[in-house]
Design an enzyme around this catalytic site. Structure first.
Site, PDB file in Angstrom:
ATOM      1  N   HIS A 122      -5.524   3.655  22.505  1.00 37.37           N
ATOM      2  CA  HIS A 122      -6.097   4.942  21.904  1.00 37.37           C
ATOM      3  C   HIS A 122      -6.517   6.041  22.688  1.00 37.37           C
ATOM      4  CE1 HIS A 122     -10.258   6.005  19.405  1.00 37.37           C
ATOM      5  NE2 HIS A 122      -9.508   7.102  19.598  1.00 37.37           N
ATOM      6  N   ASP A 144      -6.333  10.275  15.801  1.00 42.25           N
ATOM      7  CA  ASP A 144      -6.108  11.559  15.139  1.00 42.25           C
ATOM      8  C   ASP A 144      -5.018  11.802  14.217  1.00 42.25           C
ATOM      9  OD1 ASP A 144      -8.395  12.100  16.457  1.00 42.25           O
ATOM     10  OD2 ASP A 144      -7.548  13.511  17.832  1.00 42.25           O
ATOM     11  N   GLN A 171      -8.846  -8.984  14.345  1.00 42.70           N
ATOM     12  CA  GLN A 171      -9.246  -8.605  15.739  1.00 42.70           C
ATOM     13  C   GLN A 171     -10.447  -9.310  16.175  1.00 42.70           C
ATOM     14  OE1 GLN A 171     -10.992  -4.535  16.617  1.00 42.70           O
ATOM     15  NE2 GLN A 171      -9.119  -4.384  17.187  1.00 42.70           N
ATOM     16  N   CYS A 203     -13.687  -1.105  22.412  1.00 39.33           N
ATOM     17  CA  CYS A 203     -14.939  -0.715  21.427  1.00 39.33           C
ATOM     18  C   CYS A 203     -15.834   0.105  22.352  1.00 39.33           C
ATOM     19  CB  CYS A 203     -15.458  -1.975  20.711  1.00 39.33           C
ATOM     20  SG  CYS A 203     -16.967  -1.637  19.815  1.00 39.33           S
ATOM     21  N   PRO A 217      -7.805  -1.834  12.545  1.00 39.90           N
ATOM     22  CA  PRO A 217      -8.994  -2.592  12.149  1.00 39.90           C
ATOM     23  C   PRO A 217     -10.224  -1.739  12.032  1.00 39.90           C
ATOM     24  CG  PRO A 217      -8.423  -3.315  14.246  1.00 39.90           C
ATOM     25  CD  PRO A 217      -7.388  -2.303  13.906  1.00 39.90           C
ATOM     26  N   LYS A 223      -6.032  -4.167  22.383  1.00 41.08           N
ATOM     27  CA  LYS A 223      -6.187  -2.569  21.793  1.00 41.08           C
ATOM     28  C   LYS A 223      -7.053  -2.054  22.880  1.00 41.08           C
ATOM     29  CE  LYS A 223      -7.666   0.430  17.959  1.00 41.08           C
ATOM     30  NZ  LYS A 223      -8.525   1.205  18.431  1.00 41.08           N
ATOM     31  N   ASN A 272      -2.521   5.493  19.204  1.00 47.65           N
ATOM     32  CA  ASN A 272      -3.897   5.683  18.297  1.00 47.65           C
ATOM     33  C   ASN A 272      -4.318   6.970  18.260  1.00 47.65           C
ATOM     34  OD1 ASN A 272      -7.020   4.171  17.699  1.00 47.65           O
ATOM     35  ND2 ASN A 272      -5.928   4.798  16.166  1.00 47.65           N
TER      36      ASN A 272
END
Length: 520
Positions: A327, A362, A227, A258, A173, A297, A360
């Protein structure tokens, strides 16, 4: 080697050129001046009433003289910009359409907010029986339980239908650029799973049309999730129930990573990483409220050097989630420094076998994908984010296991497809054309970072390499490599015609992979 050490893409010496001189910036307009210009623009004959434009009849507007739009059809026709070349993708716009005579039906988009539901949300009269039952069962609400004949809850998390993420190409997303036309484009280029842009729970519960637009799904998105982001168990649980009732989705992802200040300051996003008990309550309440699979996430932690997800992930399987995406950066790192994939592997190996863990960070070539899969076979798949923004054909490269030395003509065809999808989604009138142009320019602010394979001394390009100033193999490729917004506007004019007079553009996302880490 010297260029790579400075995180500059090692372009062949024959193609390098001196950096361009930065243009002088125009003086920024005040908010009062911008407001005055907007009011003057609204009074213009170009802002014709949609009902009048569609029907061609001045009497068709129910607001009559009180309508805030113009009803002067003759003035509109005399001032209307020239029509664009091509066929109209669909047309509810009548004479306002920029594609004149060829009208088609609207394409198949799902998850459109209905007016009756929106009115209930506006008046705060929407009922959430399943979310209330789940919250009361977990003791997360103080209000007394309602008396009902049969308080049967949803299926136990282990009895739910699960989504298999194994080996699938997952488009992350993406705020602003990860819109429906972009997702359609990525699907055509090989993506298996798509997910809508992050939507705030409070805005969805208030019935904000702009937020509900983020949940729209195209019929080509065969495995699609949305999401959401919220700070408290009750708001998130009510939101997932609302989505299950009024949308068609395959899974719901809760964002707990986030890093944006405006989100974190409300206690949502990566702020939840500092409150593991609330994090657990949010997930458990949401999973109990719906049958739709729920995923989350996260980032590795909040502060740099203080990773903590590995201590929580062993218990996440008991919370009811279908999958967890990690991430490989902390909130403090934002998008600077390489993602910590060794820590992602550690989290994967710590997780129970019933919990799918995705990585998650790169992924920018098929070699990056292969390395992560071979280093950690237990990893379900890799989520692809900025790599898809810079080169959406990364999905094709991974599936075909090759470096695609894509030509400028092929890249222009991809942009042309995006514009076509954008006009179908946002509309083919002047407003729809300019909305499509705006999002195209936002996307071009990422694509210029791509350096063609044939120009590189070292292959593949890394995502944190800053492209130097260079000449392309043809004029169009040189134009696409420009970091100037004026050149991006030139590209948009090749696809959408001339920009309106006084048009300017500044990218929404000022931060990028080259910025240094910020605290806060």
């Amino acid at each position: 080697e010297e260029m790579v050490a400075k995180s500059i893409a090692p372009v062949k010496r024959d193609f390098l050129c001196p950096p361009p001189v930065a243009p002088l910036m125009d003086e920024k307009k005040s908010k009062r001046q911008l407001k005055r210009e907007r009011l003057q623009e609204q009074k213009s004959a170009l802002h014709i009433c949609p009902a009048v434009a569609k029907s061609g009849n001045v009497d068709s507007c129910v607001y009559k003289e009180k309508c805030r739009y113009s009803h002067d059809m003759e003035s509109f026709k005399s001032q209307k910009p020239d029509d664009l070349d091509g066929l109209c993708p669909f047309c509810p716009y009548g004479i306002a359409c920029r594609y004149a005579a060829t009208h088609k039906k609207r394409n198949g988009e799902l998850n459109v907010l209905k007016k009756d539901v929106q009115k209930l949300l506006w008046k705060n009269k929407m009922k959430f029986p399943k979310a209330d039952d789940a919250l009361n069962l977990l003791g997360l609400e103080l209000r007394p339980p309602k008396k009902t004949k049969d308080k049967c809850l949803k299926l136990h998390p282990r009895e739910k239908k699960l989504i298999d993420f194994k080996e699938k190409l997952y488009l992350a997303p993406l705020t602003t650029v990860g819109n429906l036309p972009f997702r359609r484009l990525c699907k055509a280029l090989g993506a298996d799973i798509t997910c809508g842009e992050m939507a705030m729970c409070t805005n969805l519960l208030q019935g904000q049309a702009s937020e509900w637009a983020l949940l729209r799904r195209h019929s080509s998105e065969d495995l699609f999730g949305v999401q959401i982001c919220g700070a408290f168990p009750d708001t998130v649980a009510k939101t997932v129930e609302l989505i299950e009732q009024h949308c068609t989705v395959d899974f719901i992802d809760i964002n707990m990573g986030c890093p944006i200040d405006v989100v974190v300051n409300k206690g949502a996003g990566s702020a939840l990483l500092t409150k593991p008990m609330r994090m657990k309550s949010v997930v458990e309440a949401s999973c109990r409220a719906v049958e739709t699979p729920v995923t989350i996430k996260v980032r590795t932690g909040y502060f740099e050097g203080k990773n903590r997800i590995d201590s929580l992930i062993s218990d996440m399987g008991n919370w009811g989630v279908n999958a967890v995406t990690v991430h490989g950066r902390t909130r403090q790192q934002r998008y600077s420094k390489p993602a910590d994939w060794e820590y992602v592997y550690q989290c994967v190996r710590t997780a129970p076998s019933t919990l799918q863990v995705l990585g998650n960070g790169d992924v920018f070539s098929y070699l990056d994908w292969n390395i992560h899969k071979s280093n950690c076979p237990e990893l379900s798949t890799c989520m692809i984010a900025r790599g898809a923004l810079v080169k959406p054909w990364i999905f094709t490269e991974i599936k075909e296991q090759r470096h695609w030395d894509i030509s400028s003509g092929e890249r222009l065809d991809i942009l042309r497809d995006y514009v076509r999808f954008g006009l179908q989604h946002w509309g083919s009138d002047s407003k729809g054309v300019e909305t499509t142009r705006h999002f195209l320019l936002e996307w071009l602010s990422y694509t210029f970072r791509y350096v063609p394979v044939g120009l590189l001394e070292v292959i593949p390009q890394k995502i944190n390499w800053r492209p130097p100033s260079y000449f392309g193999r043809d004029e169009l490729e040189t134009l696409m490599a420009s970091e100037s917004a004026a050149d991006w506007i030139r590209i948009s004019e090749m696809l959408l015609g001339k920009v309106p007079s006084g048009f300017t553009f500044s990218p929404k996302h000022k931060s990028n992979a080259y910025d240094k880490a910020e605290n806060g």
